[in-house]
Structure formats: C-alpha cells, structure tokens
Design an enzyme around this catalytic site. Structure first.
Site, PDB file in Angstrom:
ATOM      1  N   TYR A 255       0.824  -1.209   0.000  1.00 44.17           N
ATOM      2  CA  TYR A 255       0.000   0.000   0.000  1.00 44.17           C
ATOM      3  C   TYR A 255       0.857   1.258   0.000  1.00 44.17           C
ATOM      4  CZ  TYR A 255      -3.653  -3.184   0.046  1.00 44.17           C
ATOM      5  OH  TYR A 255      -4.457  -4.197  -0.357  1.00 44.17           O
ATOM      6  N   PHE A 403       2.185  -9.235  -9.587  1.00 45.17           N
ATOM      7  CA  PHE A 403       2.651  -7.960  -9.028  1.00 45.17           C
ATOM      8  C   PHE A 403       3.291  -7.033 -10.063  1.00 45.17           C
ATOM      9  CE2 PHE A 403       6.229 -10.735  -7.388  1.00 45.17           C
ATOM     10  CZ  PHE A 403       7.237 -10.195  -8.155  1.00 45.17           C
ATOM     11  N   HIS A 404       3.523  -7.535 -11.277  1.00 42.05           N
ATOM     12  CA  HIS A 404       3.909  -6.566 -12.311  1.00 42.05           C
ATOM     13  C   HIS A 404       2.701  -5.778 -12.810  1.00 42.05           C
ATOM     14  CE1 HIS A 404       7.798  -8.660 -12.297  1.00 42.05           C
ATOM     15  NE2 HIS A 404       8.267  -7.498 -12.736  1.00 42.05           N
ATOM     16  N   ARG A 465       8.854 -19.478 -10.254  1.00 44.70           N
ATOM     17  CA  ARG A 465       9.455 -18.146 -10.287  1.00 44.70           C
ATOM     18  C   ARG A 465      10.882 -18.246  -9.766  1.00 44.70           C
ATOM     19  NH1 ARG A 465       7.004 -15.191  -4.860  1.00 44.70           N
ATOM     20  NH2 ARG A 465       8.272 -13.427  -5.541  1.00 44.70           N
TER      21      ARG A 465
HETATM   22  C1  HEM Z   1      11.513  -3.042 -17.325  1.00 42.27           C
HETATM   23  C2  HEM Z   1      10.482  -3.628 -16.901  1.00 42.27           C
HETATM   24  C3  HEM Z   1      10.513  -4.948 -16.138  1.00 42.27           C
HETATM   25  C4  HEM Z   1      10.910  -6.197 -16.556  1.00 42.27           C
HETATM   26  C5  HEM Z   1      11.439  -6.581 -17.931  1.00 42.27           C
HETATM   27  C6  HEM Z   1      10.738  -7.083 -15.435  1.00 42.27           C
HETATM   28  C7  HEM Z   1      10.992  -8.453 -15.449  1.00 42.27           C
HETATM   29  C8  HEM Z   1      10.938  -9.281 -14.352  1.00 42.27           C
HETATM   30  C9  HEM Z   1      11.058 -10.712 -14.379  1.00 42.27           C
HETATM   31  C10 HEM Z   1      11.241 -11.554 -15.643  1.00 42.27           C
HETATM   32  C11 HEM Z   1      10.960 -11.158 -13.089  1.00 42.27           C
HETATM   33  C12 HEM Z   1      10.927 -12.595 -12.613  1.00 42.27           C
HETATM   34  C13 HEM Z   1      12.201 -13.230 -12.418  1.00 42.27           C
HETATM   35  C14 HEM Z   1      12.037 -14.620 -11.833  1.00 42.27           C
HETATM   36  O1  HEM Z   1      11.168 -14.857 -10.983  1.00 42.27           O
HETATM   37  O2  HEM Z   1      12.821 -15.471 -12.233  1.00 42.27           O
HETATM   38  C15 HEM Z   1      10.810  -9.998 -12.249  1.00 42.27           C
HETATM   39  C16 HEM Z   1      10.736 -10.039 -10.871  1.00 42.27           C
HETATM   40  C17 HEM Z   1      10.428  -8.937 -10.075  1.00 42.27           C
HETATM   41  N1  HEM Z   1      10.090  -7.670 -10.529  1.00 42.27           N
HETATM   42 FE1  HEM Z   1      10.171  -7.018 -12.446  1.00 42.27          FE
HETATM   43  N2  HEM Z   1      10.256  -6.364 -14.377  1.00 42.27           N
HETATM   44  C18 HEM Z   1      10.101  -5.054 -14.769  1.00 42.27           C
HETATM   45  C19 HEM Z   1       9.636  -4.001 -14.011  1.00 42.27           C
HETATM   46  C20 HEM Z   1       9.374  -4.056 -12.659  1.00 42.27           C
HETATM   47  C21 HEM Z   1       8.876  -2.967 -11.873  1.00 42.27           C
HETATM   48  C22 HEM Z   1       8.522  -1.582 -12.410  1.00 42.27           C
HETATM   49  C23 HEM Z   1       8.809  -3.416 -10.588  1.00 42.27           C
HETATM   50  C24 HEM Z   1       8.355  -2.696  -9.335  1.00 42.27           C
HETATM   51  C25 HEM Z   1       8.129  -1.430  -9.231  1.00 42.27           C
HETATM   52  C26 HEM Z   1       9.267  -4.785 -10.576  1.00 42.27           C
HETATM   53  C27 HEM Z   1       9.381  -5.572  -9.446  1.00 42.27           C
HETATM   54  C28 HEM Z   1       9.805  -6.884  -9.425  1.00 42.27           C
HETATM   55  C29 HEM Z   1       9.971  -7.657  -8.209  1.00 42.27           C
HETATM   56  C30 HEM Z   1       9.714  -7.167  -6.776  1.00 42.27           C
HETATM   57  C31 HEM Z   1      10.389  -8.951  -8.615  1.00 42.27           C
HETATM   58  C32 HEM Z   1      10.636 -10.141  -7.721  1.00 42.27           C
HETATM   59  C33 HEM Z   1      11.966 -10.173  -7.106  1.00 42.27           C
HETATM   60  C34 HEM Z   1      12.015 -11.319  -6.126  1.00 42.27           C
HETATM   61  O3  HEM Z   1      11.440 -12.382  -6.424  1.00 42.27           O
HETATM   62  O4  HEM Z   1      12.570 -11.126  -5.051  1.00 42.27           O
HETATM   63  N3  HEM Z   1       9.586  -5.146 -11.856  1.00 42.27           N
HETATM   64  N4  HEM Z   1      10.767  -8.869 -13.039  1.00 42.27           N
END
Ligand code: HEM
Ligand SMILES: [Cu+2]
Length: 594
Positions: A255, A403-404, A465
């Site tokens: 939040y 969450f994306h 994931r």
């Molecule tokens: C450029 C844009 C983005 C791309 C290409 C992207 C891609 C990804 C991918 C592929 C994963 C999953 C990886 C896995 O589980 O193996 C991930 C995880 C994550 N993303 Fe993004 N994402 C983007 C933007 C964002 C934004 C704007 C946020 C938050 C404001 C965000 C927050 C997160 C978080 C918190 C995780 C999880 C990390 C964890 O598991 O500890 N992402 N992202």
C-alpha cells in the site's frame, strides 16, 4: 512571450482565478520543497532505469532467448537488484518527492526546515547506496560484499552486514521524512484551528501512520535478528520469526506503493480528465480503511508456512477480502470522476464518453492505463488471497505476473505519468521530447500485457518463479492455454518493450532536466479544482488520526499477538519453533478443569 514561471504578480491573488500561463510554477513559490522533490525524483528515476536494465536481463535469461550477459549463478544477484531497486527505491523515493510536493502545495507552506529535509534525503540516499553496493558486489568475486537475499530478505538467506545497515539507515530516513511532513501539518494546524485537513495532506498523513505501524516489523527483523546474525554476534535465529516480521511489513509496503498512485488518481487524474474529483469524503474513507486494514493481513503471504495455526491464516484471509472494499471504492470514484470530466469535454453515450478523454496527454494516458491494468491485477490478487487456491499458484510465475500489474504498472506507470505533469512544475522547465512521452505509456501497457499474461499462464502450468533456467531435462510443463514456447516468447518480447518504455521515460526526464528554463510555456497547469462533494460533506471523525491509529494498533495486536507470542515463547533465537502455537494451547489446556 513571457514564461509561466517568470510572471510574478506580486499580489496574493487566488491562484485559480488567474489564466493558466499567469500562475506561478511550484518551484517559484516553494523553492526548497521543489529542490527536495527534484532530488528524490532524480534518485527514483535512476533506480528505475538500472532496475529495468536488470529486468530485461532476467526476462531474456530465464526464457533462454539470450544468456550472454550473466552466468546463471549470478541470477540471484540480478533478481535481488531488480526487486530492491524497483520495489523499494524507485517507488519510495518517488513517494518521498511527491509527498513533499503534496503537503507543501495543499498546506500552502514550505517545509519548516530545509536542512532537516536535506538530512532525511541524505540518510535515505546513503542507505540506498550502501544496499546497492552490497548487492552489486555479488557480481565481482574479489569484492567481499554479497546480498543475494532477494527482495524478500529473511533467514536463512544472509547478506553482508552492509546490506542490512543500509536498509536500516534508509528506513530511518523515511521515518524522518514522515516527521517532516507531520511537523509541517502541525504548524499549519496551530495557525488554522478547526479547519478541515486538506485532502492531499490527509492522504500523506494516513499513509505515513500506516508506514510507522508496519515498518516496526522490518526494523526489528533487521536490527534485532539479521544484522547481528550477519555480523556474527549471534549464531542462529528462528527463520519463521524473521519471515513473519518481514511479511508483517511486506503486505503494507504494497500500500505504500499504491497510495501515491491513489493520491494521484484522486487529486490529479480528475483534473487531467477535464473535471473534478467526485467525492472528497469517499477518498478519506478509503485512506482510513487502508490505514486500519493493511497491516493485519501479512499472514496471507505465509499460507504455505508451517508453524502458524490455520485459524490465524484464516483471519488474515478474511481481512484481505475486506481490503477489496477500498479498492472497489477507488475504482468507482476514479471512473466517476473521469466520466464527469469526459462529459464536460463533450463526450456522451454509455461508453462513448471515453473517446472524449485526452488520450494524447501522456500524464492522463499513463494514469488511466495504469488504473485499467490495476483492475486485472486485482483479480489475480483475489486468487492469491484465497487460502486454498493460493496453493495452486504459490511460488510459480503467476505471482510475478500479478505484481507486475500492481506495483509494476498501477504504481510504476502512474508514477511515470505523474512525473510528466509534476516534473515541469518542480523544475520550471517545459517537458522535452513530448512525442516520446506521448507513446511511452502505450509501450509500457503493451509490453506489460504481453509479459504479464504469459507469466500468469505459465504459472498455472507450474513454471516456477525465481529460477535462472526453468527448462528441465525429461520434464515438460503442461499448458492449459497456449504453449510454453509461445509464453516464453511473450515474456521476452514484453520484457524488452517494458525496458524500452523505461528508457523512453528516462530520456524525457533527462532531456527536461538538461533543458534551459524558459524554453516555452510549461505546458502544464498546476491548479487542482475543488471536488464535486467537498470536505465539508465528510464526517469530522474521519480527520481523527489518533483514533484511527489506535484502531490500527488494536487490529494488529489481534492478528499478530498470539502467533508472534508463540514464536518468541520458546526463545526468539531458537530456530526450532514448534509447528503450532503450543505455548498458547498448553496454557489453555492448563486452565481446563482437570
Ligand atoms: C523493465 C520492466 C521490467 C521487466 C522486464 C521485469 C521483469 C521481471 C522478471 C522476468 C521477473 C521474474 C524473475 C524470476 O522470478 O525469475 C521480475 C521479478 C520482479 N520484478 Fe520485475 N520487471 C520489470 C519491471 C518491474 C517494476 C517496475 C517493478 C516494481 C516497481 C518490478 C518488481 C519486481 C519484483 C519485486 C520482482 C521479484 C523479485 C524477487 O522475487 O525477489 N519489476 N521482473
Ligand atoms: Cu499481501
């Protein structure tokens, strides 16, 4: 032609009565608040850009499209950097800037002490740099830093002490920022006894009160357990306890990402749509509901954890479903305000009015598209929240798919969109590269539609994931809808578009930052119109912050008291906590007549 920011009218004229280009830019009226806002935005956008570059690395790596950037063994460093930079630093530095603007603007007074404001900004920045250093040290073997603990940091994963110390410093920085806004409010209050709290300040204060209640959990987790553990001062902690403390904070932080978006949807979006906010009292009710209901739900992230009695998970689930209420109220109010604006712009018909909205205005388009995606994220969130169907999607790609849409679009795209409107006002500079700004929200929207729908479906097929190479020998995932190669491709293409979206945004902001003041009119008008139904229609009890904080604390005590007691009862540093709240059960049995 003279420029908006050059025109000093001298007389304290009512701002809304002046024609657009004769109003002062925010930076001219409140230079020190504008500076803090600019600094916070600078760090926020920097974190966004780096985080997005890490995002594309992950997306291409795990889909096996391109593995040339990192070794799979470094995937966790990338994932930690991505999660922490985006979910904590991009969002919360943005919030710090926007809230500084909002309190200053709505109270009509600059922050009380510029040096104090610089101090909290410096503390936040120093903490963030320490955290990032610890994470990025993980890529370089020769450097002794490492923090591959993911965005959800808890035992048994362990980071270098620098990571935890940085987190602590950053957290204290956010507390002091809140204190700054509260102080500003209290001064206003003593000059204006009996007046209603202005809406934006009301939103800032309720959000911060929620933040104080919830960050106690993560502060205890970091300072009492993880930092001493990583320094070698203690040998063991109870993993369940650190997980519980993390999620005590982990849900409300959601939040903390969303409330700045709501703040913008309620106070800025209606104006950009051409109208006014539908109801100020409803907005206040929504923020109070978030304050009291956000924290006592953290167990819904621990449905799969042993050691917490089912009953407490059930209480968390029920409470979670109550939290849908303020979200639905928001959807109603925001859509109603947009419709009101569209009809005033000449729109008509059941749905035809939507065509009359200013879709070519990037600030409007970004916020409206973000709101639309939030609705989809809300539905997948209901699935996550159900105790039984949660087990279907738990720890699969469904979860990042969800969450994306929420933080990755509802919050992130709103923050970018707001910047198109707000950044010119805190710099006094006209927005540059306007054409890029106009397409940017659509690029993000399409990229996210591809990446997120594929992640959701892959999750249903069981794709995990947080895995560098989710392709296994002699094992195939059964897709209910579409095929796995098609989903991989969508994730890769979507992730690439998203990163492009972030780069476009950064380009617009950088170009504006380097532009000269005075190149054209500001192109944005800072005036915010009064709501259709104003604060005088809201019951006074809504402004009673003490009451709502007390209610929040009581609900937290009900939700967390017994489970945490039972985890601590056997020794807080003992990893072998029993699987049910035995202490409580024993005590109850002891009371029975024997
Ligand atoms: C450029 C844009 C983005 C791309 C290409 C992207 C891609 C990804 C991918 C592929 C994963 C999953 C990886 C896995 O589980 O193996 C991930 C995880 C994550 N993303 Fe993004 N994402 C983007 C933007 C964002 C934004 C704007 C946020 C938050 C404001 C965000 C927050 C997160 C978080 C918190 C995780 C999880 C990390 C964890 O598991 O500890 N992402 N992202
Ligand atoms: Cu949650």
């Amino acid at each position: 032609m003279a420029h908006a920011h050059d025109e000093r009218t001298g007389e304290p004229t009512e701002r809304s009565e002046l024609p657009t280009d004769e109003r002062l830019a925010f930076v001219d009226e409140y230079p020190s608040a504008a500076r803090i806002t600019r600094l916070c935005f600078g760090v926020s956008f920097g974190a966004l850009l780096v985080g997005a570059l890490l995002g594309i690395v992950q997306a291409l790596h795990r889909t096996n499209v391109f593995r040339g950037v990192i070794e799979s063994s470094d995937y966790y460093s990338v994932l930690t950097g991505h999660g922490v930079l985006l979910a904590l630093f991009f969002t919360i530095f943005f919030l710090s800037g926007a809230f500084t603007w909002g309190t200053t603007r709505s109270l009509g007074r600059d922050l009380p002490n510029p040096r104090f404001s610089m101090a909290w900004f410096g503390l936040q920045l120093g903490g963030a740099v320490a955290v990032a250093t610890a994470i990025f040290g993980g890529f370089v073997g020769e450097i002794p830093f490492e923090a591959d603990v993911l965005y959800t940091f808890y035992a048994p994963l362990q980071a270098h002490p620098l990571f935890y110390a940085g987190l602590a410093a950053w957290l204290v920085g956010t507390w002091l920022a809140g204190a700054d806004w509260i102080r500003s409010y209290l001064r206003w209050r003593s000059d204006n006894p009996g007046e209603r709290v202005p809406l934006q300040t009301f939103m800032v204060l309720t959000t911060m009160l929620m933040w104080y209640v919830s960050t106690v959990g993560v502060a205890v987790e970091v300072l009492v357990f993880l930092l001493p553990l990583s320094l070698g001062l203690i040998d063991a902690v109870d993993p369940l306890l650190t997980r519980t403390l993390f999620w005590y904070f982990g849900h409300p932080v959601v939040y903390f990402w969303l409330m700045p978006a709501y703040f913008a949807w309620y106070t800025i979006l209606p104006k950009l749509a051409g109208g006014r906010l539908f109801s100020d009292p409803l907005a206040r009710v929504v923020f109070v509901l978030f304050l009291i209901l956000s924290t006592p739900v953290g167990f819904h992230h621990q449905y799969a954890d042993p050691g917490i009695a089912e009953g407490f998970k059930f209480v968390a689930m029920t409470n979670t479903m109550f939290l849908l209420l303020p979200s639905f109220l928001t959807a109603f109010t925001v859509v109603a305000s947009m419709e009101y604006g569209a009809r005033r712009r000449g729109g008509n018909g059941y749905f035809g009015w939507m065509k009359a909205l200013p879709w070519a205005n990037p600030a409007f388009a970004g916020m409206a598209l973000a709101g639309l995606m939030f609705a989809a994220g809300g539905f997948s969130g209901i699935v996550n929240a159900g105790m039984n169907i949660n087990s279907l999607v738990h720890n699969t790609l469904w979860v990042p798919g969800h969450f994306h849409l929420t933080v990755g679009t509802a919050s992130a795209l709103t923050m970018m969109a707001v910047s198109y409107w707000l950044y010119p006002q805190v710099t006094g500079k006209r927005l540059q590269l306007y054409g890029l700004a106009q397409v940017q929200p659509y690029v993000w929207f399409i990229g996210m539609a591809l990446m997120s729908n594929a992640m959701h479906r892959a999750g249903l097929a069981g794709v995990p994931r947080r895995t560098a190479e989710p392709q296994y020998d002699q094992f195939t995932f059964e897709a209910a809808l579409g095929s796995i190669p098609e989903m991989r491709l969508q994730i890769a293409v979507g992730g690439t578009l998203l990163t492009l979206g972030a780069v476009l945004f950064a380009a617009v902001m950088l170009a504006t930052w380097f532009a000269d003041r005075g190149r054209g009119r500001l192109r944005v008008d800072s005036h915010l119109p009064e709501p259709v139904s104003g604060p005088e229609d809201a019951p006074r009890v809504l402004d009673n912050f003490k009451l709502w904080t007390a209610v929040a604390v009581v609900l937290v005590a009900i939700a967390y008291g017994f489970p945490v007691f039972s985890m601590v009862a056997d020794g807080p540093f003992d990893p072998a906590a029993p699987p049910v709240p035995v202490g409580v059960v024993d005590a109850a049995i002891g009371l029975l007549p024997g």
